[in-house]
Design a protein around this motif. Structure first.
Motif, short mmCIF file in Angstrom:
data_model
loop_
_atom_site.label_atom_id
_atom_site.label_comp_id
_atom_site.label_asym_id
_atom_site.label_seq_id
_atom_site.Cartn_x
_atom_site.Cartn_y
_atom_site.Cartn_z
N ARG A 163 -10.84 -0.32 12.58
CA ARG A 163 -10.59 0.28 11.43
C ARG A 163 -11.46 1.70 11.72
NH1 ARG A 163 -11.28 -4.12 7.75
NH2 ARG A 163 -9.46 -4.50 6.56
N LEU A 164 -12.65 1.59 12.41
CA LEU A 164 -13.39 2.94 12.65
C LEU A 164 -12.91 3.61 13.78
CD1 LEU A 164 -16.89 1.00 13.13
CD2 LEU A 164 -16.35 2.53 11.26
N PHE A 165 -12.03 2.97 14.72
CA PHE A 165 -11.21 3.88 15.71
C PHE A 165 -10.10 4.58 14.89
CE2 PHE A 165 -7.42 3.70 18.24
CZ PHE A 165 -7.81 4.91 19.12
N GLY A 214 -2.21 -3.52 8.98
CA GLY A 214 -0.91 -2.94 9.29
C GLY A 214 -0.44 -1.61 8.49
N LEU A 215 -0.94 -1.58 7.20
CA LEU A 215 -0.48 -0.18 6.57
C LEU A 215 -1.33 1.00 7.25
CD1 LEU A 215 -0.67 -1.55 2.82
CD2 LEU A 215 1.34 -0.62 3.88
N THR A 220 2.69 10.63 0.00
CA THR A 220 1.85 9.54 -0.55
C THR A 220 1.99 8.27 0.07
OG1 THR A 220 1.90 10.55 -2.70
CG2 THR A 220 1.39 8.30 -2.70
N PHE A 221 1.11 7.93 0.92
CA PHE A 221 1.19 6.53 1.59
C PHE A 221 0.86 5.43 0.60
CE2 PHE A 221 0.82 9.30 5.43
CZ PHE A 221 1.92 9.08 6.15
N GLU A 222 1.20 4.23 1.17
CA GLU A 222 0.57 3.19 0.42
C GLU A 222 -0.85 2.97 0.49
OE1 GLU A 222 2.93 1.24 -1.07
OE2 GLU A 222 4.27 2.73 -0.70
N PRO A 223 -1.55 2.72 -0.71
CA PRO A 223 -2.97 2.64 -0.72
C PRO A 223 -3.44 1.83 0.33
CG PRO A 223 -1.97 2.45 -2.96
CD PRO A 223 -0.86 2.40 -1.95
N VAL A 224 -4.47 2.15 0.98
CA VAL A 224 -5.31 1.11 2.10
C VAL A 224 -6.44 0.64 1.22
CG1 VAL A 224 -6.20 0.96 4.20
CG2 VAL A 224 -4.16 2.09 4.03
N GLU A 225 -6.70 -0.48 1.27
CA GLU A 225 -7.75 -0.97 0.50
C GLU A 225 -8.05 -0.56 -0.97
OE1 GLU A 225 -10.97 -0.53 3.11
OE2 GLU A 225 -10.19 -2.05 4.76
#
Length: 349
Positions: free
Chosen positions: A154-156, A202-203, A274-279
């Motif tokens: 995720r950090l990358f 994945g998202l 508008t991408f799918e919300p992540v977290e």
């Protein structure tokens, strides 16, 4: 040194050195010891150099540990295997220190060793390829290690890739952009081959890949052929999160395409996605493409995932595919029939 899923798409930046190197053939303990020692040595020498520079002529300049192209090549070959270490108690600190060093070198030009200056683009490509090893599957039975790995991945994605393409896009050569696009293609393929990673990031990995793709503005058929072949052989269409993110991007592209073709009264002046919300966080992004790449991207992205009827898709995937297509058609239907084109689209072969 890079993910096997990238092999065949990307060549090492320098053809005269091996992909793996000697250090990668050591056992885990030896590899960790070498990488940890190199990180400590480089950090200590850079601190001394900065301190000496701050004091001016009172202390003679202390040379960097990586003064030449040859030294830089060696240090990259020696450090790269550190990203393939298992995420256990002994290794995680080493991996994080290596990640921090690479991130500074990749994003901050003033922090790069002098030895990088001669072939900056080559070393940027090497770093992004080395980073891809973070996504290599480790022991799937060790839950805590998988969670640590996903956190670094995720950090990358957020802290390296998105920061780079948003804040430093003009720093990268065309070849660097191609390497980044193809590396991200291989990373997406890898993530969706590991169920735990696909479920958690994945998202995120798909939307980062798509943003990199658009910002690259690449219309090289060879690059796109690699991307489309990987998407189809990897059966991306069977993953709902990929379908959702691709549909979101396609809708933004079609809305902007209508604006370009029919004038300012219709469509959108930019690519609003508008991408799918992540977290749980909203994920809106504004992108741009000149007219010719815009039409090219529209054509290629429509064919990215292949024919849904060729796959035994679950209903949810089939519904998402045609729902996305329906939304794009609605954009055209909303344009009056008597509108004339203000710009002819370029011929795309």
């Amino acid at each position: 040194m890079f993910l096997p899923s990238i092999a065949g798409m990307v060549d090492p930046p320098s053809g005269d050195r091996p992909v793996d190197g000697i250090i990668s053939r050591f056992d885990g303990n030896m590899k960790r010891a070498v990488v940890a020692a190199l990180i400590e040595g480089v950090n200590d020498r850079e601190k001394e150099r900065s301190y000496a520079a701050a004091l001016g002529q009172d202390m003679g300049p202390i040379p960097t540990l990586i003064p030449t192209h040859m030294h830089a090549t060696w240090i990259m070959e020696s450090l790269g295997p550190g990203f393939s270490l298992p995420f256990n108690v002994s290794n995680t600190k080493v991996i994080m220190n290596l990640f921090k060093m690479y991130r500074e070198w990749f994003l901050e030009e003033e922090d790069r060793p002098i030895g990088f200056e001669e072939s900056k683009q080559e070393f940027l490509q090497t770093m992004i390829l080395n980073f891809s090893l973070l996504f290599q599957e480790r022991d799937p039975s060790l839950r805590s290690e998988i969670n640590d790995q996903i956190s670094v991945c995720r950090l990358f994605l957020n802290g390296v890739v998105l920061t780079a393409v948003r804040e430093h896009p003009h720093e990268y050569s065309e070849q660097m952009w191609k390497t980044l696009v193809l590396t991200m293609t291989g990373i997406v393929n890898q993530v969706f081959s590991v169920s735990k990673m696909a479920e958690t990031i994945g998202l995120l990995v798909t939307r980062v890949f798509l943003e990199v793709l658009v910002r690259s503005q690449i219309t090289d058929p060879a690059v796109w052929d690699h991307v489309i072949t990987t998407a189809r052989t990897g059966r991306w269409i069977t993953h709902l999160s990929i379908l959702q993110q691709v549909n979101n991007l396609n809708l933004g592209i079609v809305e902007h395409l209508v604006y370009v073709v029919y004038g300012r009264k219709h469509g959108a002046d930019k690519i609003y996605v508008t991408f799918e919300p992540v977290e749980g966080e909203p994920d809106d992004v504004v992108l741009t493409l000149p007219p010719r790449p815009l039409f090219y991207f529209w054509n290629r992205l429509l064919n990215l995932l292949g024919n849904p009827l060729d796959k035994d898709l679950p209903f949810s995937n089939m519904h998402e595919y045609y729902h996305g297509l329906s939304n794009q058609v609605d954009v055209y239907v909303g344009t009056p029939l008597n509108m004339v084109w203000t710009q002819n689209p370029p011929t795309i072969n």
